[in-house]
Design a protein around this motif. Structure first.
Motif, PDB file in Angstrom:
ATOM      1  N   LEU A   1       0.640  -1.337   0.005  1.00 35.54           N
ATOM      2  CA  LEU A   1       0.194   0.025  -0.119  1.00 35.54           C
ATOM      3  C   LEU A   1       0.936   1.237  -0.053  1.00 35.54           C
ATOM      4  CD1 LEU A   1      -2.937  -0.897   2.399  1.00 35.54           C
ATOM      5  CD2 LEU A   1      -2.977  -0.543   0.072  1.00 35.54           C
ATOM      6  N   VAL A   2       2.023   1.395   0.734  1.00 30.58           N
ATOM      7  CA  VAL A   2       2.769   2.370   0.750  1.00 30.58           C
ATOM      8  C   VAL A   2       3.303   2.495  -0.682  1.00 30.58           C
ATOM      9  CG1 VAL A   2       5.039   3.385   1.821  1.00 30.58           C
ATOM     10  CG2 VAL A   2       3.476   2.344   3.314  1.00 30.58           C
ATOM     11  N   GLY A   3       3.786   1.447  -1.382  1.00 29.84           N
ATOM     12  CA  GLY A   3       4.154   1.492  -2.637  1.00 29.84           C
ATOM     13  C   GLY A   3       3.383   2.245  -3.727  1.00 29.84           C
ATOM     14  N   THR A   4       1.994   2.119  -3.383  1.00 27.63           N
ATOM     15  CA  THR A   4       1.153   2.664  -4.252  1.00 27.63           C
ATOM     16  C   THR A   4       1.330   4.485  -4.342  1.00 27.63           C
ATOM     17  OG1 THR A   4      -0.570   2.985  -2.688  1.00 27.63           O
ATOM     18  CG2 THR A   4      -0.514   0.881  -4.018  1.00 27.63           C
ATOM     19  N   MET A   5       1.829   4.770  -3.395  1.00 26.29           N
ATOM     20  CA  MET A   5       2.238   6.257  -3.318  1.00 26.29           C
ATOM     21  C   MET A   5       2.961   6.652  -4.584  1.00 26.29           C
ATOM     22  SD  MET A   5       3.418   7.093   0.474  1.00 26.29           S
ATOM     23  CE  MET A   5       3.855   8.830   0.164  1.00 26.29           C
ATOM     24  N   MET A   6       3.785   6.090  -5.337  1.00 27.14           N
ATOM     25  CA  MET A   6       4.159   6.154  -6.481  1.00 27.14           C
ATOM     26  C   MET A   6       3.411   6.832  -7.478  1.00 27.14           C
ATOM     27  SD  MET A   6       7.242   5.955  -8.317  1.00 27.14           S
ATOM     28  CE  MET A   6       8.013   4.739  -7.491  1.00 27.14           C
ATOM     29  N   ALA A   7       1.986   6.712  -7.328  1.00 30.10           N
ATOM     30  CA  ALA A   7       1.028   7.308  -8.288  1.00 30.10           C
ATOM     31  C   ALA A   7       1.445   9.082  -8.142  1.00 30.10           C
ATOM     32  CB  ALA A   7      -0.524   7.423  -7.742  1.00 30.10           C
ATOM     33  N   MET A   8       2.089   9.666  -7.347  1.00 33.30           N
ATOM     34  CA  MET A   8       2.232  11.138  -7.140  1.00 33.30           C
ATOM     35  C   MET A   8       3.491  11.074  -8.490  1.00 33.30           C
ATOM     36  SD  MET A   8       2.175  13.725  -5.681  1.00 33.30           S
ATOM     37  CE  MET A   8       1.526  13.340  -3.956  1.00 33.30           C
ATOM     38  N   SER A   9       4.217  10.340  -8.920  1.00 30.75           N
ATOM     39  CA  SER A   9       5.274  10.835  -9.765  1.00 30.75           C
ATOM     40  C   SER A   9       4.683  11.039 -11.103  1.00 30.75           C
ATOM     41  CB  SER A   9       6.091   9.627  -9.867  1.00 30.75           C
ATOM     42  OG  SER A   9       7.413   9.900 -10.476  1.00 30.75           O
ATOM     43  N   PRO A  10       3.880  10.378 -11.728  1.00 32.51           N
ATOM     44  CA  PRO A  10       3.390  10.792 -13.015  1.00 32.51           C
ATOM     45  C   PRO A  10       2.311  11.969 -12.808  1.00 32.51           C
ATOM     46  CG  PRO A  10       2.410   8.448 -12.534  1.00 32.51           C
ATOM     47  CD  PRO A  10       3.734   8.813 -11.733  1.00 32.51           C
ATOM     48  N   ALA A  11       1.425  12.024 -11.888  1.00 29.17           N
ATOM     49  CA  ALA A  11       0.586  12.988 -11.580  1.00 29.17           C
ATOM     50  C   ALA A  11       1.303  14.204 -11.412  1.00 29.17           C
ATOM     51  CB  ALA A  11      -0.204  12.659 -10.294  1.00 29.17           C
ATOM     52  N   LEU A  12       2.303  14.427 -10.752  1.00 23.30           N
ATOM     53  CA  LEU A  12       2.972  15.578 -10.282  1.00 23.30           C
ATOM     54  C   LEU A  12       3.756  16.212 -11.636  1.00 23.30           C
ATOM     55  CD1 LEU A  12       3.135  17.629  -8.175  1.00 23.30           C
ATOM     56  CD2 LEU A  12       5.176  16.731  -7.239  1.00 23.30           C
ATOM     57  N   GLN A  13       4.083  14.937 -12.444  1.00 24.67           N
ATOM     58  CA  GLN A  13       4.887  15.338 -13.646  1.00 24.67           C
ATOM     59  C   GLN A  13       3.901  16.061 -14.492  1.00 24.67           C
ATOM     60  OE1 GLN A  13       8.460  13.913 -14.599  1.00 24.67           O
ATOM     61  NE2 GLN A  13       8.431  15.847 -15.508  1.00 24.67           N
ATOM     62  N   LEU A  14       2.743  15.272 -14.821  1.00 20.34           N
ATOM     63  CA  LEU A  14       1.823  16.334 -15.511  1.00 20.34           C
ATOM     64  C   LEU A  14       1.329  17.468 -15.132  1.00 20.34           C
ATOM     65  CD1 LEU A  14      -0.188  12.832 -16.144  1.00 20.34           C
ATOM     66  CD2 LEU A  14       0.703  14.344 -18.008  1.00 20.34           C
ATOM     67  N   HIS A  15       1.020  17.791 -13.784  1.00 18.80           N
ATOM     68  CA  HIS A  15       0.820  19.045 -13.297  1.00 18.80           C
ATOM     69  C   HIS A  15       1.994  20.104 -13.613  1.00 18.80           C
ATOM     70  CE1 HIS A  15      -0.623  22.368 -10.760  1.00 18.80           C
ATOM     71  NE2 HIS A  15       0.558  22.207 -10.047  1.00 18.80           N
ATOM     72  N   LEU A  16       3.155  19.734 -13.695  1.00 15.45           N
ATOM     73  CA  LEU A  16       4.272  20.603 -14.105  1.00 15.45           C
ATOM     74  C   LEU A  16       4.209  20.999 -15.347  1.00 15.45           C
ATOM     75  CD1 LEU A  16       7.472  19.437 -11.735  1.00 15.45           C
ATOM     76  CD2 LEU A  16       6.522  21.536 -11.989  1.00 15.45           C
ATOM     77  N   MET A  17       3.861  20.030 -16.285  1.00  9.24           N
ATOM     78  CA  MET A  17       3.754  20.516 -17.697  1.00  9.24           C
ATOM     79  C   MET A  17       2.603  21.291 -18.057  1.00  9.24           C
ATOM     80  SD  MET A  17       3.734  16.605 -19.515  1.00  9.24           S
ATOM     81  CE  MET A  17       5.012  15.270 -19.236  1.00  9.24           C
ATOM     82  N   ASP A  18       1.480  21.397 -16.988  1.00 10.22           N
ATOM     83  CA  ASP A  18       0.473  22.453 -17.195  1.00 10.22           C
ATOM     84  C   ASP A  18       0.891  23.760 -16.617  1.00 10.22           C
ATOM     85  OD1 ASP A  18      -1.285  20.644 -18.376  1.00 10.22           O
ATOM     86  OD2 ASP A  18      -2.296  20.074 -16.464  1.00 10.22           O
ATOM     87  N   VAL A  19       1.769  24.019 -15.736  1.00  6.42           N
ATOM     88  CA  VAL A  19       1.974  25.142 -15.147  1.00  6.42           C
ATOM     89  C   VAL A  19       3.273  25.841 -15.470  1.00  6.42           C
ATOM     90  CG1 VAL A  19       0.628  24.639 -12.952  1.00  6.42           C
ATOM     91  CG2 VAL A  19       3.108  24.301 -12.783  1.00  6.42           C
ATOM     92  N   ALA A  20       4.186  25.163 -16.248  1.00  7.28           N
ATOM     93  CA  ALA A  20       5.643  25.278 -16.410  1.00  7.28           C
ATOM     94  C   ALA A  20       5.731  26.391 -17.652  1.00  7.28           C
ATOM     95  CB  ALA A  20       6.536  24.142 -16.566  1.00  7.28           C
ATOM     96  N   GLY A  21       4.692  26.512 -18.555  1.00  7.31           N
ATOM     97  CA  GLY A  21       4.869  27.478 -19.516  1.00  7.31           C
ATOM     98  C   GLY A  21       5.606  27.250 -20.357  1.00  7.31           C
ATOM     99  N   GLU A  22       6.772  28.454 -20.599  1.00  9.26           N
ATOM    100  CA  GLU A  22       7.942  27.910 -21.314  1.00  9.26           C
ATOM    101  C   GLU A  22       8.861  27.401 -20.736  1.00  9.26           C
ATOM    102  OE1 GLU A  22       9.284  31.350 -24.187  1.00  9.26           O
ATOM    103  OE2 GLU A  22       7.481  32.347 -23.146  1.00  9.26           O
ATOM    104  N   ALA A  23       8.689  26.684 -19.610  1.00  9.62           N
ATOM    105  CA  ALA A  23      10.087  26.037 -18.816  1.00  9.62           C
ATOM    106  C   ALA A  23       9.668  24.643 -18.798  1.00  9.62           C
ATOM    107  CB  ALA A  23      10.120  26.634 -17.270  1.00  9.62           C
ATOM    108  N   GLN A  24       9.192  24.089 -19.840  1.00  7.88           N
ATOM    109  CA  GLN A  24       8.866  22.733 -19.836  1.00  7.88           C
ATOM    110  C   GLN A  24       9.907  21.610 -19.416  1.00  7.88           C
ATOM    111  OE1 GLN A  24       5.621  21.129 -20.947  1.00  7.88           O
ATOM    112  NE2 GLN A  24       4.973  23.108 -19.965  1.00  7.88           N
ATOM    113  N   THR A  25      11.000  21.769 -20.292  1.00  6.96           N
ATOM    114  CA  THR A  25      12.214  20.989 -20.034  1.00  6.96           C
ATOM    115  C   THR A  25      12.761  21.231 -18.694  1.00  6.96           C
ATOM    116  OG1 THR A  25      12.769  21.164 -22.342  1.00  6.96           O
ATOM    117  CG2 THR A  25      14.398  20.108 -20.991  1.00  6.96           C
ATOM    118  N   LEU A  26      12.976  22.376 -18.197  1.00 11.06           N
ATOM    119  CA  LEU A  26      13.681  22.638 -16.933  1.00 11.06           C
ATOM    120  C   LEU A  26      12.656  22.030 -15.857  1.00 11.06           C
ATOM    121  CD1 LEU A  26      15.825  24.013 -15.396  1.00 11.06           C
ATOM    122  CD2 LEU A  26      14.798  26.192 -15.488  1.00 11.06           C
TER     123      LEU A  26
END
Length: 401
Positions: free
Chosen positions: A313-338
């Motif tokens: 069950l603790v391992g399922t916390m890995m869900a954070m990794s793709p979700a946060l990666q996608l959120h950063l894509m949404d808010v990063a604007g021109e700083a996508q790569t960084l």
């Protein structure tokens, strides 16, 4: 919610598209195997290099430091490259570092090699996630990024046990030669399969830095650096929790690692799906779930029957990794790569923070079961940061667009 970055889907056949995603996931698998290999290889490294367990800890820390330093540095340095050449350059650096690791004659050279091999880690993960999202229709990008991240969880399930077996049966050096070989295969597949879009506008380093230095980006990174620390707190000390609290013998430790890996695999898939469905709210859902499972682990660690399911069950916390990666894509604007690269710097900060907090609690006299409640406190702090991030985003985009 902010608009996601423009998504251009190249004309790829279904089979070609699937092979590209498999090639990217293979890179995640190899790098994940390399990252965690020294944990399972600790006895082999101490014997083979004639060093102490503490010095192996320095080797592990050198890799994490390389990730933290390399993610923003390489994202800026390589910003003008198109994504395909950038992925190949990052993989080439990782191969060189892996070869240097396999050939390292002693402690100091090993520390340097592991620092170098950590440098491209975050940038590769970030750019690979961007590529996966770019070749995927917008409504499915969360699911697909989760599938690519599953290469990392397969490394926990298969790659690290294989590396440990190679080290025990033959030589620890073969584990890193194996990583280098898989990465060379990954390079060949990406060079062959991934379209090189020459119309792609290269990033501008100064523009990326300016776009990066905004509250939504820093808050997203803070969520990962603080809210994700609990998972690493439990994972790092799972072995003593199983043996000294649950009363299991050491032969059960590999089963605990597998249970954690199974949970991580499920979590990686769920995180992308949750973000497709709920957007920013998915991160709050994952943090709330994390709070519950970490508290439950503190209780379940006392039972030899419950500690393995609790680890999963603790391992399922890995869900954070793709979700946060996608959120950063949404808010990063021109700083996508960084921003995408720095996401992994934040997670490596969490990888250092969680074990440090758990170790302090145990040093103060607490039982190893305390790693659950300590981790839960970081998830609660992450929820607080999420609340602030949601308020900032609602203020900046009051109509959701």
């Amino acid at each position: 919610m902010t608009a996601s970055p423009a998504v251009a889907t190249p004309a790829l056949s279904r089979g070609h598209y699937t092979l590209v995603l498999l090639a990217l996931a293979l890179g995640f698998f190899a790098i994940g195997t390399s990252e965690f290999a020294p944990i399972g290889l600790l006895p082999s490294l101490t014997a083979g290099l004639a060093i102490s367990e503490q010095q192996v800890g320095h080797i592990i820390s050198a890799y994490a430091l390389g990730v933290v330093v390399g993610a923003p540095l390489l994202a800026i340095t390589c910003a003008r490259l198109r994504r395909k050449p950038m992925l190949l350059a990052l993989l080439a650096l990782y191969v060189a570092g892996s070869v240097a690791t396999a050939l390292a004659p002693g402690y100091h050279s090993m520390v340097v090699a592991r620092f170098v091999v950590g440098l491209p880690h975050g940038a590769f993960f970030g750019v690979a996630a961007l590529v996966a999202a770019t070749i995927t229709p917008a409504q499915n990008r969360g699911k697909v990024v989760g599938q690519v991240f599953s290469g990392l969880t397969v490394a926990l399930l298969l790659g690290n046990p294989l590396a440990t077996w190679l080290g025990q049966a033959l030589s620890w050096r073969l584990a890193f030669w194996f990583v280098a070989l898989v990465l060379v295969l990954t390079m060949a597949l990406i060079a062959w399969l991934l379209p090189d879009d020459r119309s792609e506008n290269p990033a501008r380093p100064l523009a990326e830095l300016k776009a990066f230095n905004r509250a939504p980006v820093w808050l997203a990174l803070a969520i990962g650096a603080i809210g994700f620390a609990g998972m690493f707190c439990v994972f790092s000390y799972l072995a003593p929790a199983m043996t000294e609290v649950a009363g299991l013998s050491e032969r059960w430790i590999p089963f605990g690692m597998v249970a954690f890996g199974v949970g991580a695999f499920i979590g990686a898939q769920a995180g992308g799906w949750l973000f497709d469905k709920f957007g920013l709210r998915a991160i709050a859902i994952i943090l709330g779930w994390s709070l519950l499972v970490l508290l439950a682990f503190g209780w379940a660690a006392h039972s030899p029957w419950l500690v393995l399911p609790a680890a999963a069950l603790v391992g399922t916390m890995m869900a954070m990794s793709p979700a946060l990666q996608l959120h950063l894509m949404d808010v990063a604007g021109e700083a996508q790569t960084l921003a995408a690269a720095c996401n992994h710097s934040a997670f490596n900060f969490a990888n250092a923070l969680g074990p440090w907090l758990g170790g302090m609690a145990v040093a103060a006299g607490a039982s190893w079961s305390v790693i659950g409640p300590v981790g839960a406190a970081t998830a609660l702090a992450g929820l607080g940061i999420w609340w602030l991030a949601a308020r900032v985003q609602a203020w900046r985009f009051p109509h959701g667009g």
